[in-house]
Design a protein around this motif. Structure first.
Motif, PDB file in Angstrom:
ATOM      1  N   PRO A  19      19.871  49.136 -31.156  1.00 27.18           N
ATOM      2  CA  PRO A  19      18.491  48.822 -30.659  1.00 27.18           C
ATOM      3  C   PRO A  19      17.668  49.808 -31.231  1.00 27.18           C
ATOM      4  O   PRO A  19      17.621  51.255 -31.279  1.00 27.18           O
ATOM      5  CB  PRO A  19      18.540  48.912 -28.985  1.00 27.18           C
ATOM      6  CG  PRO A  19      20.203  48.975 -28.724  1.00 27.18           C
ATOM      7  CD  PRO A  19      21.007  49.491 -30.004  1.00 27.18           C
ATOM      8  N   GLY A  20      16.398  49.172 -31.587  1.00 27.28           N
ATOM      9  CA  GLY A  20      15.400  50.075 -32.487  1.00 27.28           C
ATOM     10  C   GLY A  20      15.751  50.561 -34.039  1.00 27.28           C
ATOM     11  O   GLY A  20      14.969  51.482 -34.125  1.00 27.28           O
ATOM     12  N   LYS A  21      16.549  49.841 -34.506  1.00 28.92           N
ATOM     13  CA  LYS A  21      16.910  50.629 -35.767  1.00 28.92           C
ATOM     14  C   LYS A  21      15.919  50.359 -36.717  1.00 28.92           C
ATOM     15  O   LYS A  21      15.810  51.303 -37.699  1.00 28.92           O
ATOM     16  CB  LYS A  21      18.306  50.021 -36.176  1.00 28.92           C
ATOM     17  CG  LYS A  21      18.254  48.542 -36.692  1.00 28.92           C
ATOM     18  CD  LYS A  21      19.553  48.092 -37.145  1.00 28.92           C
ATOM     19  CE  LYS A  21      19.491  46.592 -37.565  1.00 28.92           C
ATOM     20  NZ  LYS A  21      20.954  46.381 -38.181  1.00 28.92           N
ATOM     21  N   PRO A  25      14.645  56.839 -37.827  1.00 31.28           N
ATOM     22  CA  PRO A  25      14.026  57.980 -39.264  1.00 31.28           C
ATOM     23  C   PRO A  25      15.712  57.930 -40.118  1.00 31.28           C
ATOM     24  O   PRO A  25      16.561  58.276 -39.682  1.00 31.28           O
ATOM     25  CB  PRO A  25      13.916  59.248 -38.686  1.00 31.28           C
ATOM     26  CG  PRO A  25      14.301  59.045 -37.197  1.00 31.28           C
ATOM     27  CD  PRO A  25      14.527  57.824 -36.807  1.00 31.28           C
ATOM     28  N   ILE A  26      15.175  57.547 -41.327  1.00 27.07           N
ATOM     29  CA  ILE A  26      16.365  58.076 -42.115  1.00 27.07           C
ATOM     30  C   ILE A  26      15.517  58.712 -43.545  1.00 27.07           C
ATOM     31  O   ILE A  26      14.607  58.363 -44.165  1.00 27.07           O
ATOM     32  CB  ILE A  26      16.790  56.687 -42.916  1.00 27.07           C
ATOM     33  CG1 ILE A  26      17.638  55.869 -41.800  1.00 27.07           C
ATOM     34  CG2 ILE A  26      17.803  56.859 -43.897  1.00 27.07           C
ATOM     35  CD1 ILE A  26      18.135  54.504 -42.279  1.00 27.07           C
ATOM     36  N   ALA A  27      16.111  60.099 -43.798  1.00 26.05           N
ATOM     37  CA  ALA A  27      15.515  60.855 -44.731  1.00 26.05           C
ATOM     38  C   ALA A  27      13.995  61.142 -44.529  1.00 26.05           C
ATOM     39  O   ALA A  27      13.190  61.080 -45.364  1.00 26.05           O
ATOM     40  CB  ALA A  27      15.752  60.442 -46.187  1.00 26.05           C
ATOM     41  N   HIS A 231      25.171  50.269 -37.642  1.00 27.91           N
ATOM     42  CA  HIS A 231      25.546  51.216 -36.599  1.00 27.91           C
ATOM     43  C   HIS A 231      24.704  52.453 -36.663  1.00 27.91           C
ATOM     44  O   HIS A 231      24.445  52.997 -37.887  1.00 27.91           O
ATOM     45  CB  HIS A 231      26.772  51.528 -36.324  1.00 27.91           C
ATOM     46  CG  HIS A 231      27.541  50.175 -35.976  1.00 27.91           C
ATOM     47  ND1 HIS A 231      28.100  49.318 -37.222  1.00 27.91           N
ATOM     48  CD2 HIS A 231      28.157  49.368 -35.248  1.00 27.91           C
ATOM     49  CE1 HIS A 231      28.673  48.253 -36.886  1.00 27.91           C
ATOM     50  NE2 HIS A 231      28.629  48.390 -35.571  1.00 27.91           N
ATOM     51  N   LEU A 232      24.708  53.372 -35.832  1.00 24.36           N
ATOM     52  CA  LEU A 232      24.101  54.876 -35.737  1.00 24.36           C
ATOM     53  C   LEU A 232      24.802  55.538 -36.908  1.00 24.36           C
ATOM     54  O   LEU A 232      24.180  56.452 -37.674  1.00 24.36           O
ATOM     55  CB  LEU A 232      24.108  55.481 -34.498  1.00 24.36           C
ATOM     56  CG  LEU A 232      23.496  56.906 -34.567  1.00 24.36           C
ATOM     57  CD1 LEU A 232      22.189  56.679 -34.911  1.00 24.36           C
ATOM     58  CD2 LEU A 232      23.550  57.262 -33.043  1.00 24.36           C
ATOM     59  N   GLN A 233      26.079  55.403 -37.121  1.00 25.43           N
ATOM     60  CA  GLN A 233      27.165  56.459 -37.806  1.00 25.43           C
ATOM     61  C   GLN A 233      26.745  55.752 -39.443  1.00 25.43           C
ATOM     62  O   GLN A 233      27.076  56.481 -40.269  1.00 25.43           O
ATOM     63  CB  GLN A 233      28.444  56.065 -37.662  1.00 25.43           C
ATOM     64  CG  GLN A 233      28.885  54.646 -37.461  1.00 25.43           C
ATOM     65  CD  GLN A 233      29.008  54.031 -36.064  1.00 25.43           C
ATOM     66  OE1 GLN A 233      28.130  54.532 -35.338  1.00 25.43           O
ATOM     67  NE2 GLN A 233      30.323  53.527 -35.804  1.00 25.43           N
ATOM     68  N   ASP A 234      26.096  54.809 -39.576  1.00 26.28           N
ATOM     69  CA  ASP A 234      25.663  54.535 -41.082  1.00 26.28           C
ATOM     70  C   ASP A 234      24.566  55.261 -41.393  1.00 26.28           C
ATOM     71  O   ASP A 234      24.438  55.184 -42.745  1.00 26.28           O
ATOM     72  CB  ASP A 234      25.549  52.810 -41.015  1.00 26.28           C
ATOM     73  CG  ASP A 234      26.469  51.931 -40.684  1.00 26.28           C
ATOM     74  OD1 ASP A 234      27.676  52.235 -41.024  1.00 26.28           O
ATOM     75  OD2 ASP A 234      26.398  50.968 -40.187  1.00 26.28           O
ATOM     76  N   VAL A 235      23.888  56.098 -40.572  1.00 24.36           N
ATOM     77  CA  VAL A 235      22.824  56.424 -41.059  1.00 24.36           C
ATOM     78  C   VAL A 235      22.944  57.687 -41.920  1.00 24.36           C
ATOM     79  O   VAL A 235      22.409  57.963 -42.886  1.00 24.36           O
ATOM     80  CB  VAL A 235      21.778  57.035 -39.714  1.00 24.36           C
ATOM     81  CG1 VAL A 235      20.803  58.133 -40.264  1.00 24.36           C
ATOM     82  CG2 VAL A 235      21.434  55.719 -39.109  1.00 24.36           C
ATOM     83  N   ALA A 236      24.033  58.285 -41.566  1.00 25.80           N
ATOM     84  CA  ALA A 236      24.286  59.647 -42.427  1.00 25.80           C
ATOM     85  C   ALA A 236      24.722  59.156 -43.653  1.00 25.80           C
ATOM     86  O   ALA A 236      24.456  59.857 -44.807  1.00 25.80           O
ATOM     87  CB  ALA A 236      25.704  60.238 -41.843  1.00 25.80           C
ATOM     88  N   VAL A 237      25.493  58.046 -43.956  1.00 26.76           N
ATOM     89  CA  VAL A 237      25.962  57.379 -44.917  1.00 26.76           C
ATOM     90  C   VAL A 237      24.820  57.154 -45.996  1.00 26.76           C
ATOM     91  O   VAL A 237      24.960  57.562 -47.224  1.00 26.76           O
ATOM     92  CB  VAL A 237      26.907  56.377 -44.805  1.00 26.76           C
ATOM     93  CG1 VAL A 237      27.420  55.815 -46.244  1.00 26.76           C
ATOM     94  CG2 VAL A 237      28.062  56.768 -44.104  1.00 26.76           C
TER      95      VAL A 237
END
Length: 244
Positions: A19-21, A25-27, A231-237
């Protein structure tokens, strides 16, 4: 009708898995802004519109300079949201549905799709795919596979590993489907009126609705894979890829 291609980026708040993706924030910037920036680098688009049903997304998009269209909250898919915007456009012949959660989408790929739609009068739908890298898990159902005919048109899309090599030796590569679609405006408006089909419901793949209705889907092969943020874990990738 004049020939022009517009990109529409569907973005909703109520993602089931994240939700809210759209605003996550990404970078240092919202996810949807990364996608919009990539579209802005494409050279063959007549316009770029973010389609959303949520004022939180709309306000942020307005702030970074995007054109925004407010849409119904009742849509079941991004394609339905794109079609609502598209049917109100004037002077537009084609629409590209750029997924709002793919911050690494290639501007060159967007131009490749737009160029093909503008150049080929009979082409009404186009998408993209890339080869699976060595060692990637082809059996992963979240990685949709596509098989092609000799003219690079889609024969079938599946979550299963197709083609299946009976003897363990494959004469063709496995292609991963990439979730970007280009349509002629008439086909897009027709597509959303068709009811979901049996294969579509079985595989949970919307593009099979087009195949079951006899639509020829061109598949542009690209070397630029575009991982989505599901998913949230995809953000770091994705942040790591952006840094690199």
């Amino acid at each position: 009708m004049s020939k022009a291609v517009v990109a529409v980026l569907p973005a909703r708040w109520g993602s089931t898995r994240f939700p809210g993706k759209a605003l996550h924030p990404i970078a240092g910037r919202p996810l949807i802004q990364h996608v919009w920036d990539r579209c802005c680098r494409a050279k063959k688009l007549a316009g770029i519109i973010i389609a959303t049903d949520d004022m939180r997304i709309a306000r942020v998009a307005f702030d970074f300079g995007a054109e925004v269209a407010m849409t119904s909250a009742r849509h079941k898919s991004g394609t339905d949201r794109v079609a609502e915007v598209a049917k109100k456009l004037r002077g537009v012949s084609h629409v590209i549905n750029v997924q709002g959660d793919e911050p690494m989408i290639s501007p060159k790929l967007i131009d490749q799709l737009a160029g093909a739609l503008l150049a080929e009068k009979k082409l009404s739908m186009i998408t993209a795919a890339s080869r699976f890298a060595p060692g990637e898990d082809v059996s992963n159902p979240n990685a949709v596979k596509v098989v092609l005919d000799k003219d690079s048109n889609a024969l079938y899309f599946s979550r299963a590993p197709i083609p299946c090599s009976r003897d363990g030796i494959s004469l063709v590569p496995h292609y991963r489907h990439q979730g970007i679609y280009g349509y002629s405006l008439p086909l897009l408006l027709k597509f959303v009126k068709w009811k979901p089909t049996r294969l579509e419901l079985t595989e949970q793949l919307e593009q099979l609705r087009a195949l079951e209705h006899g639509v020829r889907i061109r598949v542009a092969i690209t070397s630029h894979g575009s991982p989505g943020v599901d998913h949230l874990q995809d953000v770091a990738v994705v942040e790591k890829m952006l840094r690199e």
